[in-house]
Design a protein around this motif. Structure first.
Motif, PDB file in Angstrom:
ATOM      1  N   LYS A   7       0.819  -1.347  -0.173  1.00 15.99           N
ATOM      2  CA  LYS A   7       0.115  -0.138   0.115  1.00 15.99           C
ATOM      3  C   LYS A   7       0.783   1.310   0.177  1.00 15.99           C
ATOM      4  O   LYS A   7       0.522   2.171  -0.795  1.00 15.99           O
ATOM      5  N   LYS A   8       1.930   1.319   0.836  1.00 10.77           N
ATOM      6  CA  LYS A   8       2.796   2.271   0.952  1.00 10.77           C
ATOM      7  C   LYS A   8       3.422   2.586  -0.550  1.00 10.77           C
ATOM      8  O   LYS A   8       3.655   3.782  -0.935  1.00 10.77           O
ATOM      9  N   ILE A   9       3.866   1.459  -1.073  1.00  6.08           N
ATOM     10  CA  ILE A   9       4.425   1.637  -2.473  1.00  6.08           C
ATOM     11  C   ILE A   9       3.431   2.378  -3.586  1.00  6.08           C
ATOM     12  O   ILE A   9       3.744   3.244  -4.431  1.00  6.08           O
ATOM     13  N   ARG A  10       2.149   1.858  -3.494  1.00  8.99           N
ATOM     14  CA  ARG A  10       1.118   2.287  -4.488  1.00  8.99           C
ATOM     15  C   ARG A  10       0.876   3.815  -4.059  1.00  8.99           C
ATOM     16  O   ARG A  10       0.775   4.472  -5.053  1.00  8.99           O
ATOM     17  N   LEU A  63       1.621   9.658  -5.828  1.00 13.61           N
ATOM     18  CA  LEU A  63       2.122  10.832  -5.433  1.00 13.61           C
ATOM     19  C   LEU A  63       3.177  11.388  -6.757  1.00 13.61           C
ATOM     20  O   LEU A  63       2.950  12.560  -6.937  1.00 13.61           O
ATOM     21  N   LEU A  64       3.724  10.546  -6.987  1.00 17.19           N
ATOM     22  CA  LEU A  64       4.511  10.658  -8.373  1.00 17.19           C
ATOM     23  C   LEU A  64       3.930  11.153  -9.544  1.00 17.19           C
ATOM     24  O   LEU A  64       4.481  11.883 -10.231  1.00 17.19           O
ATOM     25  N   LEU A  65       2.755  10.464  -9.587  1.00 20.37           N
ATOM     26  CA  LEU A  65       1.899  10.708 -10.860  1.00 20.37           C
ATOM     27  C   LEU A  65       1.153  11.793 -10.826  1.00 20.37           C
ATOM     28  O   LEU A  65       0.406  12.103 -11.777  1.00 20.37           O
ATOM     29  N   ILE A  66       1.257  12.676  -9.592  1.00 24.95           N
ATOM     30  CA  ILE A  66       0.183  13.806  -9.456  1.00 24.95           C
ATOM     31  C   ILE A  66       0.018  14.660 -10.578  1.00 24.95           C
ATOM     32  O   ILE A  66      -0.580  15.092 -11.320  1.00 24.95           O
ATOM     33  N   PRO A  67       1.304  15.203 -11.309  1.00 28.47           N
ATOM     34  CA  PRO A  67       1.501  16.017 -12.402  1.00 28.47           C
ATOM     35  C   PRO A  67       0.916  15.575 -13.458  1.00 28.47           C
ATOM     36  O   PRO A  67       0.100  16.061 -14.249  1.00 28.47           O
ATOM     37  N   GLY A  92      -5.988  12.512   1.633  1.00 27.41           N
ATOM     38  CA  GLY A  92      -6.082  13.832   1.711  1.00 27.41           C
ATOM     39  C   GLY A  92      -4.758  14.784   1.028  1.00 27.41           C
ATOM     40  O   GLY A  92      -4.822  15.538   0.202  1.00 27.41           O
ATOM     41  N   GLU A  93      -3.647  13.993   1.487  1.00 28.86           N
ATOM     42  CA  GLU A  93      -2.414  14.461   0.806  1.00 28.86           C
ATOM     43  C   GLU A  93      -2.445  14.448  -0.765  1.00 28.86           C
ATOM     44  O   GLU A  93      -1.870  15.309  -1.532  1.00 28.86           O
ATOM     45  N   ILE A  94      -2.932  13.395  -1.292  1.00 25.97           N
ATOM     46  CA  ILE A  94      -3.120  13.163  -2.838  1.00 25.97           C
ATOM     47  C   ILE A  94      -4.083  14.418  -3.326  1.00 25.97           C
ATOM     48  O   ILE A  94      -3.683  14.743  -4.282  1.00 25.97           O
ATOM     49  N   ALA A  95      -5.128  14.286  -2.695  1.00 25.37           N
ATOM     50  CA  ALA A  95      -5.952  15.526  -3.121  1.00 25.37           C
ATOM     51  C   ALA A  95      -5.471  16.930  -3.065  1.00 25.37           C
ATOM     52  O   ALA A  95      -5.663  17.669  -4.094  1.00 25.37           O
ATOM     53  N   ALA A  96      -4.825  17.250  -2.021  1.00 26.52           N
ATOM     54  CA  ALA A  96      -4.174  18.548  -1.789  1.00 26.52           C
ATOM     55  C   ALA A  96      -3.253  18.611  -2.995  1.00 26.52           C
ATOM     56  O   ALA A  96      -3.254  19.924  -3.480  1.00 26.52           O
ATOM     57  N   ARG A  97      -2.417  17.903  -3.173  1.00 24.56           N
ATOM     58  CA  ARG A  97      -1.273  17.915  -4.315  1.00 24.56           C
ATOM     59  C   ARG A  97      -1.960  18.222  -5.631  1.00 24.56           C
ATOM     60  O   ARG A  97      -1.686  19.180  -6.324  1.00 24.56           O
ATOM     61  N   LEU A  98      -2.839  17.388  -5.760  1.00 27.65           N
ATOM     62  CA  LEU A  98      -3.518  17.483  -7.133  1.00 27.65           C
ATOM     63  C   LEU A  98      -4.389  18.694  -7.385  1.00 27.65           C
ATOM     64  O   LEU A  98      -4.309  19.253  -8.392  1.00 27.65           O
TER      65      LEU A  98
END
Length: 208
Positions: free
Chosen positions: A2-5, A10-14, A72-78
């Motif tokens: 799960k941590k790897i995914r 996060l790396l794919l956000i851009p 939320g971290e994923i959503a925030a960066r996106l």
């Protein structure tokens, strides 16, 4: 695993943000609601309509409340990549472990500065289509109006997630549906205001 995914996402956000921008450009909007004309408004929407509003509201400097959960971290960066301003935490008073007091104080300051704030009122974990009191508390404390918002698409996919997330198909027609602005007087009971907003949003989303 799960941590790897999570790290991969996060790396794919851009790249994801770019895809959303491209999708947004294909949507044929029926009517344009100009968010820039608003000053210090609170946009209230269901969590399942969040992507729809993001597609329409990109680069309009809207402040979005995002949870402190890991997702939320994923959503925030996106959202930052899409031109939104982000405040992390919750509007649920007393829940300091969720950043409740800090987030509410920050949102009050931003609303008084004239910033527009968007809140998914049944988020971040549901139950779906049930308004939480935080948004009406915020409106009461600031005297600012709540604008109920739903997003309608002619063709879309509805995911089997807790929030029934709506994803529009490319090149479909879309419409931002706005309800009557709601104010919460200092003397009004928050539960009554919460129910009023819930009824408006349910009616809007039913029509949409």
């Amino acid at each position: 695993m799960k941590k790897i995914r999570y790290r991969v996402i996060l790396l794919l956000i851009p790249l994801i943000a770019l895809f959303i921008r491209i999708l947004g450009r294909t949507i044929r909007w029926k009517r344009r609601y100009e968010f820039r004309k608003d000053r210090g408004k609170i946009y209230a929407l269901w969590h399942g309509h969040a992507l729809g509003l993001a597609l329409f509201g990109m680069d309009r400097n809207i402040v979005v409340l995002v949870s402190r959960f890991r997702d939320g971290e994923i959503a925030a960066r996106l959202l930052k990549h899409l031109g939104f301003e982000v405040v992390r935490g919750s509007t649920e008073e007393g829940k300091s472990h969720k950043g409740g007091r800090t987030a509410t104080k920050k949102l009050i300051e931003l609303l008084k500065e004239g910033k527009n704030v968007a809140i998914t009122v049944d988020g971040p974990k549901g139950p779906p289509f049930k308004v939480k009191k935080g948004v009406v508390y915020l409106a009461q404390k600031t005297g600012r109006g709540i604008i109920p918002v739903c997003v309608k698409f002619d063709e879309y996919v509805k995911l089997n997630t807790w929030d029934r997330l709506i994803i529009p198909k490319p090149f479909t027609r879309g419409e931002v549906v706005i309800g009557e602005e709601l104010f919460v007087p200092p003397t009004e009971d928050l539960e009554g205001a919460r129910k009023r907003l819930e009824e408006i949003l349910n009616r809007l989303s039913s029509d949409a």
